[in-house]
Design an enzyme around this catalytic site. Structure first.
Site, PDB file in Angstrom:
ATOM      1  N   ALA A  65       0.863  -1.192   0.000  1.00 27.45           N
ATOM      2  CA  ALA A  65       0.000   0.000   0.000  1.00 27.45           C
ATOM      3  C   ALA A  65       0.893   1.233   0.000  1.00 27.45           C
ATOM      4  O   ALA A  65       2.014   1.202   0.508  1.00 27.45           O
ATOM      5  CB  ALA A  65      -0.879  -0.013   1.241  1.00 27.45           C
ATOM      6  N   GLY A 109       0.969  -5.163   0.908  1.00 23.41           N
ATOM      7  CA  GLY A 109      -0.141  -5.327  -0.028  1.00 23.41           C
ATOM      8  C   GLY A 109       0.291  -5.960  -1.346  1.00 23.41           C
ATOM      9  O   GLY A 109      -0.526  -6.573  -2.031  1.00 23.41           O
ATOM     10  N   GLU A 112       0.240  -9.616  -0.642  1.00 20.55           N
ATOM     11  CA  GLU A 112      -1.176  -9.980  -0.498  1.00 20.55           C
ATOM     12  C   GLU A 112      -1.876 -10.003  -1.861  1.00 20.55           C
ATOM     13  O   GLU A 112      -2.704 -10.862  -2.139  1.00 20.55           O
ATOM     14  CB  GLU A 112      -1.868  -8.972   0.436  1.00 20.55           C
ATOM     15  CG  GLU A 112      -1.354  -9.078   1.858  1.00 20.55           C
ATOM     16  CD  GLU A 112      -1.781  -7.904   2.725  1.00 20.55           C
ATOM     17  OE1 GLU A 112      -1.566  -6.745   2.322  1.00 20.55           O
ATOM     18  OE2 GLU A 112      -2.328  -8.141   3.808  1.00 20.55           O
ATOM     19  N   GLU A 132       4.581  -4.849   7.371  1.00 18.23           N
ATOM     20  CA  GLU A 132       3.729  -3.817   7.982  1.00 18.23           C
ATOM     21  C   GLU A 132       4.093  -3.550   9.440  1.00 18.23           C
ATOM     22  O   GLU A 132       3.988  -2.433   9.920  1.00 18.23           O
ATOM     23  CB  GLU A 132       2.245  -4.233   7.890  1.00 18.23           C
ATOM     24  CG  GLU A 132       1.653  -4.197   6.490  1.00 18.23           C
ATOM     25  CD  GLU A 132       1.818  -5.491   5.716  1.00 18.23           C
ATOM     26  OE1 GLU A 132       2.651  -6.346   6.101  1.00 18.23           O
ATOM     27  OE2 GLU A 132       1.103  -5.656   4.710  1.00 18.23           O
TER      28      GLU A 132
HETATM   29  N1  CAA Z   1       4.561   3.382  -0.354  1.00 21.80           N
HETATM   30  C1  CAA Z   1       4.948   4.583  -0.858  1.00 21.80           C
HETATM   31  N2  CAA Z   1       6.156   4.769  -1.452  1.00 21.80           N
HETATM   32  C2  CAA Z   1       6.985   3.716  -1.530  1.00 21.80           C
HETATM   33  C3  CAA Z   1       6.632   2.447  -1.037  1.00 21.80           C
HETATM   34  C4  CAA Z   1       5.357   2.289  -0.418  1.00 21.80           C
HETATM   35  N3  CAA Z   1       4.899   1.121   0.062  1.00 21.80           N
HETATM   36  N4  CAA Z   1       7.661   1.598  -1.244  1.00 21.80           N
HETATM   37  C5  CAA Z   1       8.626   2.314  -1.877  1.00 21.80           C
HETATM   38  N5  CAA Z   1       8.220   3.588  -2.040  1.00 21.80           N
HETATM   39  C6  CAA Z   1       8.952   4.695  -2.677  1.00 21.80           C
HETATM   40  C7  CAA Z   1      10.032   5.232  -1.743  1.00 21.80           C
HETATM   41  O1  CAA Z   1       9.505   6.123  -0.793  1.00 21.80           O
HETATM   42  C8  CAA Z   1      10.963   5.884  -2.741  1.00 21.80           C
HETATM   43  O2  CAA Z   1      10.414   7.116  -3.105  1.00 21.80           O
HETATM   44  P1  CAA Z   1      11.360   8.453  -3.214  1.00 21.80           P
HETATM   45  O3  CAA Z   1      12.302   8.112  -4.353  1.00 21.80           O
HETATM   46  O4  CAA Z   1      10.397   9.519  -3.550  1.00 21.80           O
HETATM   47  O5  CAA Z   1      12.058   8.576  -1.927  1.00 21.80           O
HETATM   48  C9  CAA Z   1      10.883   4.963  -3.953  1.00 21.80           C
HETATM   49  O6  CAA Z   1       9.668   4.212  -3.795  1.00 21.80           O
HETATM   50  C10 CAA Z   1      12.030   3.977  -4.024  1.00 21.80           C
HETATM   51  O7  CAA Z   1      12.090   3.290  -2.780  1.00 21.80           O
HETATM   52  P2  CAA Z   1      13.455   3.143  -1.938  1.00 21.80           P
HETATM   53  O8  CAA Z   1      14.340   4.333  -2.151  1.00 21.80           O
HETATM   54  O9  CAA Z   1      13.078   2.841  -0.519  1.00 21.80           O
HETATM   55  O10 CAA Z   1      14.108   1.881  -2.660  1.00 21.80           O
HETATM   56  P3  CAA Z   1      15.033   0.747  -2.027  1.00 21.80           P
HETATM   57  O11 CAA Z   1      15.495  -0.087  -3.173  1.00 21.80           O
HETATM   58  O12 CAA Z   1      16.032   1.299  -1.096  1.00 21.80           O
HETATM   59  O13 CAA Z   1      14.019  -0.145  -1.107  1.00 21.80           O
HETATM   60  C11 CAA Z   1      11.960  -1.306  -0.624  1.00 21.80           C
HETATM   61  C12 CAA Z   1      12.937  -0.788  -1.708  1.00 21.80           C
HETATM   62  C13 CAA Z   1      12.623  -2.406   0.210  1.00 21.80           C
HETATM   63  C14 CAA Z   1      10.745  -1.865  -1.348  1.00 21.80           C
HETATM   64  C15 CAA Z   1      11.561  -0.123   0.314  1.00 21.80           C
HETATM   65  O14 CAA Z   1      11.113   0.972  -0.485  1.00 21.80           O
HETATM   66  C16 CAA Z   1      10.478  -0.435   1.290  1.00 21.80           C
HETATM   67  O15 CAA Z   1      10.740  -1.029   2.320  1.00 21.80           O
HETATM   68  N6  CAA Z   1       9.208  -0.034   0.982  1.00 21.80           N
HETATM   69  C17 CAA Z   1       8.106  -0.160   1.882  1.00 21.80           C
HETATM   70  C18 CAA Z   1       7.596  -1.576   1.941  1.00 21.80           C
HETATM   71  C19 CAA Z   1       6.444  -1.710   2.929  1.00 21.80           C
HETATM   72  O16 CAA Z   1       6.551  -1.385   4.090  1.00 21.80           O
HETATM   73  N7  CAA Z   1       5.281  -2.204   2.432  1.00 21.80           N
HETATM   74  C20 CAA Z   1       4.101  -2.369   3.235  1.00 21.80           C
HETATM   75  C21 CAA Z   1       3.205  -1.185   3.085  1.00 21.80           C
HETATM   76  S1  CAA Z   1       1.809  -1.239   4.201  1.00 21.80           S
HETATM   77  C22 CAA Z   1       0.707  -2.275   3.446  1.00 21.80           C
HETATM   78  O17 CAA Z   1       0.933  -2.784   2.371  1.00 21.80           O
HETATM   79  C23 CAA Z   1      -0.572  -2.515   4.210  1.00 21.80           C
HETATM   80  C24 CAA Z   1      -1.405  -3.611   3.635  1.00 21.80           C
HETATM   81  O18 CAA Z   1      -1.423  -4.691   4.138  1.00 21.80           O
HETATM   82  C25 CAA Z   1      -2.237  -3.358   2.483  1.00 21.80           C
END
Ligand code: CAA
Length: 258
Positions: A65, A109, A112, A132
């Protein structure tokens, strides 16, 4: 239809949906979820399409998400809009078969979403996780329910409580993915697999999908009873007559999807 966050391609009898929001690792903002639901609606309504493939980029299937979009929402906001229900669940309600072709991150998500598909083909670089917990919430699109059904309680609990990711090999061993495919062949292999399914009898394929899914929703005795009745019902179709006649006559079946 023109989309902003996805690409759609029809390849033979297969509808391909490509998540295309690279600046956010294909994170599911509301518009992306809506566009996916609209694309599924369109393919579901198209009789020429027998199966769907959902994929992302080589780097990310979907990073979950959109955290930036949801971070300031209040309880009342998410409750009233029934956040992560409308549009998000459309994929899990698709009656046609859907294959997830996962390369790179499938997190939160995203994981999922892949599990809402009928099976997952993974590239060697695929990484699955429910992180999460690391951002102060829990999986909200079925992760605490579907993941244990795929990989058992021990691994699912460890992933949900620690946010640890699973690589493609572990995911295959654990039963989360059906096969691992070289990254550069992933989409072609998924489309070829979907095309094979699409060339079978569409109604029989839908009945098979419904019957396997029933295994996750009922007792064994009820599930077997359901399967038996569905099996009986296939004998009312032209395609069952054609399939069995073709076998006996040593020829390829020509299904009419009736
Ligand atoms: N939401 C919004 N933006 C996201 C995102 C997310 N879930 N995942 C990545 N991005 C964005 C980052 O903020 C970044 O944006 P900027 O360039 O503007 O800073 C861009 O994508 C690239 O990401 P990273 O610089 O972090 O890239 P990385 O290669 O270092 O890491 C990653 C990649 C491991 C996927 C890391 O981005 C990450 O951990 N993302 C979040 C993952 C997460 O927590 N997902 C769960 C979300 S909650 C959910 O999904 C609830 C549910 O059950 C529905």
């Amino acid at each position: 239809m023109a989309y902003e966050h996805i690409l759609v391609e029809t390849r033979g009898s297969v509808g391909l949906i490509i998540l295309n929001r690279p600046k956010a690792m294909n994170a599911l903002c509301a518009d992306l979820a809506r566009e996916i639901a609209e694309a599924v609606d369109a393919y579901e309504a198209d009789d020429a399409i027998g199966a769907l493939v959902v994929t992302g980029s080589e780097k990310a299937f979907c990073a979950g998400a959109d955290i930036k979009e949801m971070q300031s929402k209040s309880y009342m906001d998410v409750y009233k809009e029934d956040f992560i229900t409308v549009n998000w669940e459309r994929l899990s309600q698709c009656r046609k078969p859907v294959i997830a072709a996962v390369a790179g991150y499938a997190l939160g998500g995203g994981c999922e979403f892949a599990m809402m598909c009928d099976f997952i083909l993974a590239a060697e670089n695929a990484k699955f996780g429910q992180p999460e917990i690391l951002i102060g919430t829990i999986p909200g699109a079925g992760g605490t329910q579907r993941l244990p059904r795929f990989i058992g309680k021990a691994k699912a609990m460890e992933m949900a409580l620690t946010g640890r990711m699973m690589d493609a090999e572990e995911a295959e061993r654990a039963g989360l993915v059906s096969r691992i495919v070289p990254a550069d062949e992933l989409v072609d292999e998924a489309v070829a697999t979907a095309e094979k399914i699409a060339n079978l009898s569409q109604p029989i394929v839908m009945l098979a999908k419904e019957s396997v899914n029933r295994a996750y929703e009922t007792t064994l005795a009820e599930g077997i009873r359901f399967e038996r009745r569905v099996f009986h019902s296939t004998f009312s179709t032209e395609d069952q007559k054609e399939g069995m006649s073709a076998f006996a006559e040593k020829r390829t079946a020509e299904f009419k999807h009736r």
